[in-house]
Design an enzyme around this catalytic site. Sequence first.
Site, PDB file in Angstrom:
ATOM      1  N   SER A 102       2.499   9.700  -0.366  1.00  0.00           N
ATOM      2  CA  SER A 102       2.068   8.309  -0.276  1.00  0.00           C
ATOM      3  C   SER A 102       2.965   7.392  -1.116  1.00  0.00           C
ATOM      4  O   SER A 102       4.150   7.277  -0.842  1.00  0.00           O
ATOM      5  CB  SER A 102       0.587   8.218  -0.680  1.00  0.00           C
ATOM      6  OG  SER A 102       0.026   6.980  -0.351  1.00  0.00           O
ATOM      7  N   ASP A 152      -3.714   7.456  10.490  1.00  0.00           N
ATOM      8  CA  ASP A 152      -3.714   7.207   9.052  1.00  0.00           C
ATOM      9  C   ASP A 152      -4.157   5.769   8.779  1.00  0.00           C
ATOM     10  O   ASP A 152      -3.500   4.815   9.215  1.00  0.00           O
ATOM     11  CB  ASP A 152      -2.303   7.428   8.497  1.00  0.00           C
ATOM     12  CG  ASP A 152      -2.264   7.494   6.978  1.00  0.00           C
ATOM     13  OD1 ASP A 152      -3.043   6.772   6.336  1.00  0.00           O
ATOM     14  OD2 ASP A 152      -1.435   8.247   6.446  1.00  0.00           O
ATOM     15  N   HIS A 183      -5.109  10.236   6.086  1.00  0.00           N
ATOM     16  CA  HIS A 183      -4.110  10.119   5.028  1.00  0.00           C
ATOM     17  C   HIS A 183      -4.067  11.339   4.109  1.00  0.00           C
ATOM     18  O   HIS A 183      -3.149  11.475   3.306  1.00  0.00           O
ATOM     19  CB  HIS A 183      -4.406   8.868   4.200  1.00  0.00           C
ATOM     20  CG  HIS A 183      -3.267   8.442   3.324  1.00  0.00           C
ATOM     21  ND1 HIS A 183      -2.038   8.037   3.821  1.00  0.00           N
ATOM     22  CD2 HIS A 183      -3.161   8.353   1.970  1.00  0.00           C
ATOM     23  CE1 HIS A 183      -1.231   7.707   2.821  1.00  0.00           C
ATOM     24  NE2 HIS A 183      -1.889   7.905   1.686  1.00  0.00           N
TER      25      HIS A 183
END
Length: 211
Positions: A102, A152, A183
């Site tokens: 991320s 996501d 995610h």
Amino acid sequence: MEHFFKSGTNASAPPLLLLHGTGGDEHSLIDLATALSPDSAILSLRGPHSEQGANRFFRRFAEGQFDLEDLEIQTDLLLATVKELSLKHGLVSDDLVVIGYSNGANIAAHAMLERENSFQTGILFHAMSLGKHEASFDLTNKNVWLSAGVNDPIVPKSESDALIKAFGNRGSVVETLWTTTGHQLTYDEVLAAKQWLQQKLAANGESHDSL
């Protein structure tokens, strides 16, 4: 920058650099790194910014709205810190495989795209384009594995596609795994990244049965 270091048990195994996601810290990805390459040395950093108590590697104004000026500052700081800590812990910084999730994957990807002497190999979980691609140096020798989610809620598919295209337009082949689980990291992602890393090492004559 706060960090965690663990020596490797096999000098020929590639050292791993870990960059966590928003809200993580230098311990968040240790189990992931161990799963990917158990014999590797590990250098894991904590993002220097706090967003309402959540650690990050660069500032943002809101979800998906990034402080691009701070991004450049923090990218340079990250690379300088990695070189300093590599020297301190006896690592060869050029050999590091950067593993990001991320927010950590985003700054790793940005460094690979915009800083010519940055990471050569990256495993990027749920990364996205940050909308700033200015460099033009060749990326043919950059090795990139990336996972992204078609559903996501944090990283739109179009932004992952844009990042893949940014690498591809400059010669890098990005091995991509698309997921349907949002995610979060999944077992399938970890397994695919591990197999890719093992294949890359074998191609370079550095086969590690323990991977």
